[in-house]
Design an enzyme around this catalytic site. Structure first.
Site, PDB file in Angstrom:
ATOM      1  N   PHE A 225       5.176   6.904 -12.094  1.00  0.00           N
ATOM      2  CA  PHE A 225       4.647   5.845 -12.950  1.00  0.00           C
ATOM      3  C   PHE A 225       5.848   4.980 -13.380  1.00  0.00           C
ATOM      4  O   PHE A 225       6.287   4.155 -12.598  1.00  0.00           O
ATOM      5  CB  PHE A 225       3.787   6.442 -14.052  1.00  0.00           C
ATOM      6  CG  PHE A 225       2.389   6.729 -13.530  1.00  0.00           C
ATOM      7  CD1 PHE A 225       1.293   6.042 -13.996  1.00  0.00           C
ATOM      8  CD2 PHE A 225       2.200   7.645 -12.491  1.00  0.00           C
ATOM      9  CE1 PHE A 225       0.016   6.274 -13.461  1.00  0.00           C
ATOM     10  CE2 PHE A 225       0.942   7.879 -11.945  1.00  0.00           C
ATOM     11  CZ  PHE A 225      -0.152   7.190 -12.439  1.00  0.00           C
TER      12      PHE A 225
ATOM     13  N   ARG B 112       2.447   1.676 -20.800  1.00  0.00           N
ATOM     14  CA  ARG B 112       2.931   2.356 -19.596  1.00  0.00           C
ATOM     15  C   ARG B 112       3.358   3.787 -19.926  1.00  0.00           C
ATOM     16  O   ARG B 112       3.678   4.123 -21.056  1.00  0.00           O
ATOM     17  CB  ARG B 112       4.128   1.596 -18.996  1.00  0.00           C
ATOM     18  CG  ARG B 112       3.785   0.199 -18.474  1.00  0.00           C
ATOM     19  CD  ARG B 112       2.884   0.261 -17.265  1.00  0.00           C
ATOM     20  NE  ARG B 112       2.581  -1.053 -16.720  1.00  0.00           N
ATOM     21  CZ  ARG B 112       1.517  -1.778 -17.043  1.00  0.00           C
ATOM     22  NH1 ARG B 112       0.637  -1.293 -17.935  1.00  0.00           N
ATOM     23  NH2 ARG B 112       1.303  -2.950 -16.486  1.00  0.00           N
TER      24      ARG B 112
ATOM     25  N   GLY C 203      -1.134  -9.552 -12.143  1.00  0.00           N
ATOM     26  CA  GLY C 203      -1.155  -8.203 -11.588  1.00  0.00           C
ATOM     27  C   GLY C 203      -0.661  -7.111 -12.512  1.00  0.00           C
ATOM     28  O   GLY C 203      -0.463  -5.981 -12.070  1.00  0.00           O
TER      29      GLY C 203
ATOM     30  N   TYR D  11       4.312  -4.417  -2.022  1.00  0.00           N
ATOM     31  CA  TYR D  11       5.074  -3.211  -2.346  1.00  0.00           C
ATOM     32  C   TYR D  11       4.155  -1.990  -2.373  1.00  0.00           C
ATOM     33  O   TYR D  11       4.406  -0.991  -1.688  1.00  0.00           O
ATOM     34  CB  TYR D  11       5.768  -3.373  -3.693  1.00  0.00           C
ATOM     35  CG  TYR D  11       6.292  -2.074  -4.252  1.00  0.00           C
ATOM     36  CD1 TYR D  11       7.270  -1.340  -3.580  1.00  0.00           C
ATOM     37  CD2 TYR D  11       5.808  -1.563  -5.456  1.00  0.00           C
ATOM     38  CE1 TYR D  11       7.739  -0.132  -4.088  1.00  0.00           C
ATOM     39  CE2 TYR D  11       6.283  -0.362  -5.971  1.00  0.00           C
ATOM     40  CZ  TYR D  11       7.242   0.353  -5.287  1.00  0.00           C
ATOM     41  OH  TYR D  11       7.709   1.542  -5.790  1.00  0.00           O
TER      42      TYR D  11
ATOM     43  N   LYS E 274       3.857   1.305   0.445  1.00  0.00           N
ATOM     44  CA  LYS E 274       3.938   2.726   0.108  1.00  0.00           C
ATOM     45  C   LYS E 274       2.674   3.470   0.537  1.00  0.00           C
ATOM     46  O   LYS E 274       2.738   4.605   1.040  1.00  0.00           O
ATOM     47  CB  LYS E 274       4.151   2.882  -1.407  1.00  0.00           C
ATOM     48  CG  LYS E 274       5.515   2.422  -1.883  1.00  0.00           C
ATOM     49  CD  LYS E 274       6.612   3.412  -1.524  1.00  0.00           C
ATOM     50  CE  LYS E 274       7.887   3.139  -2.296  1.00  0.00           C
ATOM     51  NZ  LYS E 274       8.916   4.168  -2.066  1.00  0.00           N
TER      52      LYS E 274
ATOM     53  N   THR F 263       4.634   5.760  -5.373  1.00  0.00           N
ATOM     54  CA  THR F 263       4.504   4.949  -6.578  1.00  0.00           C
ATOM     55  C   THR F 263       3.066   4.895  -7.060  1.00  0.00           C
ATOM     56  O   THR F 263       2.125   4.994  -6.263  1.00  0.00           O
ATOM     57  CB  THR F 263       4.983   3.502  -6.296  1.00  0.00           C
ATOM     58  OG1 THR F 263       4.672   2.663  -7.413  1.00  0.00           O
ATOM     59  CG2 THR F 263       4.297   2.927  -5.065  1.00  0.00           C
TER      60      THR F 263
ATOM     61  N   ARG G 271       2.038 -11.828 -16.809  1.00  0.00           N
ATOM     62  CA  ARG G 271       2.379 -11.884 -15.394  1.00  0.00           C
ATOM     63  C   ARG G 271       1.169 -11.444 -14.577  1.00  0.00           C
ATOM     64  O   ARG G 271       0.440 -10.536 -14.984  1.00  0.00           O
ATOM     65  CB  ARG G 271       3.558 -10.964 -15.084  1.00  0.00           C
ATOM     66  CG  ARG G 271       4.862 -11.383 -15.730  1.00  0.00           C
ATOM     67  CD  ARG G 271       5.975 -10.420 -15.391  1.00  0.00           C
ATOM     68  NE  ARG G 271       5.685  -9.053 -15.825  1.00  0.00           N
ATOM     69  CZ  ARG G 271       6.572  -8.080 -15.848  1.00  0.00           C
ATOM     70  NH1 ARG G 271       7.803  -8.311 -15.455  1.00  0.00           N
ATOM     71  NH2 ARG G 271       6.239  -6.866 -16.271  1.00  0.00           N
TER      72      ARG G 271
ATOM     73  N   GLY H 254      22.269   0.228  -3.652  1.00  0.00           N
ATOM     74  CA  GLY H 254      22.908   1.417  -4.208  1.00  0.00           C
ATOM     75  C   GLY H 254      24.385   1.188  -4.455  1.00  0.00           C
ATOM     76  O   GLY H 254      24.938   0.108  -4.183  1.00  0.00           O
TER      77      GLY H 254
END
Length: 326
Positions: free
Chosen positions: A170, A222, A285, A142, A146, A118, A283, A37
């Site tokens: 998303f 997406r 996944g 990741y 979550k 997520t 890529r 941050g």
């Protein structure tokens, strides 16, 4: 006026959330270790505490000094590729440190929690658009981290009465429309800022990973959701919990899918110039299509996205990049 602790409030989405709550009159405290941050992103009027949610002693002192009405969590590590290479970092920060925070909350009687989750909890989509009932089969550390926290929250509700709302994003995108806040990850991994950095000459080109997906133009599709709309959904979920609402999970997206090529073409129209593009291999996944079904957030919370036009999302992000460039 509620007193809210926001962990990770100096990051991309967290800083927009701080701004939103400060401007509506809430008393906002920000805890952030500034690992990703930026101190100058913390909106004026919020009280900043430099530190980690893994620091139990710091959290205990903070909760002893303040009677918070709720806690909002935006302090996760978020890079899928890094999570595969360094899973220990993700389980320590995203799960263990969050558990420390939840323990301190329970010990101090604070029982309202908003969790930034997520779409990665779903893994490879079995159908689209993806609703909340879709199976949870995350395919990387990741997403697993979550999903672990979401399950922990279910157990904390049953055992301790801790009420939570999990908001599954998303593709968060865009920036505060005035150009005062925006996305500046280091390294940057999100498509829209990468495309705009190529447009601004900050990077030489934008790489398109995979051209042979089962989509109309062969590139991944997406669902992009404006960061301001995300924050609106968080505020509505917070208000529902403060009013005595039960635990819930919400998928957040616009329900519209745009391919990588469509994003680049739209960005070219927004910036008024060609953007160098380089084809690259797929890529691992990367699902072909990820689109959200957000009917639950709309029907239960009364959420209605303001910025569902891809060109507007990109324009706001472009304004911020230009403001950063001077």
């Amino acid at each position: 006026m509620a007193k809210i602790l926001i962990v990770g409030g100096a990051g991309y989405i967290g800083s927009h959330m701080v701004m939103s709550l400060v401007l509506r009159g809430d008393s906002v405290f920000v805890l952030d270790n500034l690992s990703s941050g930026h101190l100058d992103a913390v909106w004026p009027g919020a009280e900043f505490i430099h530190g980690s949610l893994a620091d139990r002693d710091l959290l205990t002192r903070l909760f002893n000094e303040h009677q918070f009405d709720a806690v909002m969590h935006f302090a996760a590590c978020i890079e899928v590729g890094e999570s595969v290479k360094h899973p220990s970092k993700y389980y320590h920060n995203n799960v263990e440190a969050t558990l420390t925070l939840l323990d301190v909350m329970v010990a101090h009687g604070v029982n309202k929690f908003i969790f930034s989750s997520t779409a990665a909890v779903f893994g490879e989509p079995q159908y689209t658009p993806i609703d909340e009932a879709h199976p949870k089969q995350p395919v990387n550390p990741y997403g697993r981290s979550k999903w672990m926290v979401e399950q922990i929250l279910q157990d904390f509700d049953h055992a301790y009465g801790l009420k939570s709302a999990c908001l599954r994003y998303f593709n968060a995108a865009g920036a505060e429309p005035g150009g005062r806040l925006g996305e500046r990850h280091d390294p940057e991994t999100h498509l829209i800022p990468l495309v705009l950095q190529a447009a601004a000459g900050i990077r030489p080109d934008i790489k398109v990973f995979g051209q042979d997906y089962d989509t109309e133009d062969g590139t991944c599709i997406r669902d992009y959701i404006h960061v301001v709309d995300l924050c609106d959904a968080h505020a509505l979920a917070l208000d529902q919990l403060l009013a005595g609402g039960e635990c819930a999970q919400y998928n957040l997206g616009n329900g519209n899918g745009f391919s990588v090529r469509q994003v680049i073409e739209t960005a070219q129209q927004v910036v008024g110039r060609e953007i160098p593009m380089v084809n690259a291999p797929r890529r691992a996944g990367d699902p072909a299509v990820l689109i959200a079904d957000s009917h639950r957030a709309k029907s239960v919370l009364g959420w209605q996205p303001q910025y569902d036009d891809l060109a507007v999302i990109i324009e706001h992000a472009w304004q911020y990049i230009r403001s950063q460039a001077g």
